[in-house]
Design a protein around this motif. Sequence first.
Motif, PDB file in Angstrom:
ATOM      1  N   ARG A  87     -15.034  44.367   7.531  1.00  0.00           N
ATOM      2  CA  ARG A  87     -13.695  44.779   7.933  1.00  0.00           C
ATOM      3  C   ARG A  87     -13.386  46.187   7.425  1.00  0.00           C
ATOM      4  O   ARG A  87     -12.829  47.017   8.156  1.00  0.00           O
ATOM      5  CB  ARG A  87     -12.651  43.800   7.381  1.00  0.00           C
ATOM      6  N   ILE A  88     -13.743  46.422   6.177  1.00  0.00           N
ATOM      7  CA  ILE A  88     -13.504  47.747   5.596  1.00  0.00           C
ATOM      8  C   ILE A  88     -14.260  48.813   6.366  1.00  0.00           C
ATOM      9  O   ILE A  88     -13.730  49.896   6.645  1.00  0.00           O
ATOM     10  CB  ILE A  88     -13.913  47.758   4.106  1.00  0.00           C
ATOM     11  N   GLU A  89     -15.495  48.514   6.758  1.00  0.00           N
ATOM     12  CA  GLU A  89     -16.296  49.490   7.506  1.00  0.00           C
ATOM     13  C   GLU A  89     -15.644  49.799   8.850  1.00  0.00           C
ATOM     14  O   GLU A  89     -15.590  50.961   9.283  1.00  0.00           O
ATOM     15  CB  GLU A  89     -17.703  48.948   7.727  1.00  0.00           C
ATOM     16  N   GLY A  90     -15.136  48.782   9.512  1.00  0.00           N
ATOM     17  CA  GLY A  90     -14.469  49.001  10.793  1.00  0.00           C
ATOM     18  C   GLY A  90     -13.247  49.889  10.649  1.00  0.00           C
ATOM     19  O   GLY A  90     -13.013  50.797  11.461  1.00  0.00           O
ATOM     20  N   ASP A  97      -6.842  48.163  13.847  1.00  0.00           N
ATOM     21  CA  ASP A  97      -6.646  46.796  13.385  1.00  0.00           C
ATOM     22  C   ASP A  97      -7.957  46.047  13.566  1.00  0.00           C
ATOM     23  O   ASP A  97      -8.870  46.518  14.271  1.00  0.00           O
ATOM     24  CB  ASP A  97      -5.510  46.111  14.154  1.00  0.00           C
ATOM     25  N   TYR A  98      -8.050  44.867  12.940  1.00  0.00           N
ATOM     26  CA  TYR A  98      -9.297  44.103  12.921  1.00  0.00           C
ATOM     27  C   TYR A  98      -8.934  42.628  13.014  1.00  0.00           C
ATOM     28  O   TYR A  98      -8.267  42.096  12.135  1.00  0.00           O
ATOM     29  CB  TYR A  98     -10.020  44.401  11.605  1.00  0.00           C
ATOM     30  N   ILE A  99      -9.332  41.969  14.106  1.00  0.00           N
ATOM     31  CA  ILE A  99      -9.005  40.563  14.314  1.00  0.00           C
ATOM     32  C   ILE A  99     -10.302  39.759  14.374  1.00  0.00           C
ATOM     33  O   ILE A  99     -11.219  40.083  15.138  1.00  0.00           O
ATOM     34  CB  ILE A  99      -8.214  40.361  15.625  1.00  0.00           C
ATOM     35  N   VAL A 100     -10.361  38.716  13.561  1.00  0.00           N
ATOM     36  CA  VAL A 100     -11.566  37.890  13.480  1.00  0.00           C
ATOM     37  C   VAL A 100     -11.481  36.721  14.463  1.00  0.00           C
ATOM     38  O   VAL A 100     -10.445  36.056  14.565  1.00  0.00           O
ATOM     39  CB  VAL A 100     -11.765  37.368  12.038  1.00  0.00           C
TER      40      VAL A 100
END
Length: 218
Positions: A87-90, A97-100
Motif C-alpha cells: 500500500r505504501i509503495e502504491g 487512494d488504495y482499495i483492497v
Amino acid sequence: MRILLIEDEAALARPLKEHLEADHHIVEWFPTLDEAQSAISANAYDVILLDLQLPDGDGLDFLSAARTAQDNTPIIILTARDKVTERIEGLKRGADDYIVKPFDLDEVTARIHSVCRRSTADLSQTITLRDMSISLIDQSITRAGEPIRLTAKEWQVFETLMRRKSKIVPKDSLEAALYAYDEDVESNALEAHISRLRAKLGKDLIKTHRGLGYRLEP
C-alpha cells in the motif's frame, strides 16, 4: 464524471461498472494497460480505477509513467495486494487512494467522490483566465472587478472544462456533469449552455472540435 476502469476480472468489473453507471457516471472499462493507454490518449477522465496485476504489465508501472508525464488525474488502486508495504509503495508512486479487494461497491463510490473533492481543492486558488479572475472554491468569476453570473448548470459545464485545462472534453463527459441535477438532459441542452457561456465569457473561449467535444482556448 467520466471514469476509466482498468481491470481484467470481468466478474468484478461488470458489477462495478453497472453500479457506477447507475450513479450517473460514464464508465469505460478496459482489461489491459495497452487498451487503457490508447483510451487516455484520446480522452480525458475525471478518475482512473486501476488494478495492479494485469495481463500486459503491472499497474504500478502505469501509475509511475502517468505521474512522470505530469498527468494529475486522480488514480485509485483496486487490488488484492493487501500488505502494508505494498500500500505504501502504491501511494509513493502517486496513487490518490488504495482499495483492497474484495470491496463494497458503495465504498468505491464514496472513495471516488472523496479523491475528486481533494482534486478540486487543489484548484481552489484564484485562477486567471484571459481577463477574468476565477475562484473554483467560491464558484465566482469577475472581469475588471465586475461579477459574471452563471447559472448552476452553466458553472457545472464551465468547471468541467476548467478542470481539464486545455484538453478536449468529450460531449458525454459534459452531459454527465449535468446529470448531477437528477433530471433528463435534452438532446440540445449542452449546446445551449455552451452558447450562453460563450455569450458571457467570450465567444472564442470555448472551441468546438466536431466529433470529439469542446476545449477551453486560454
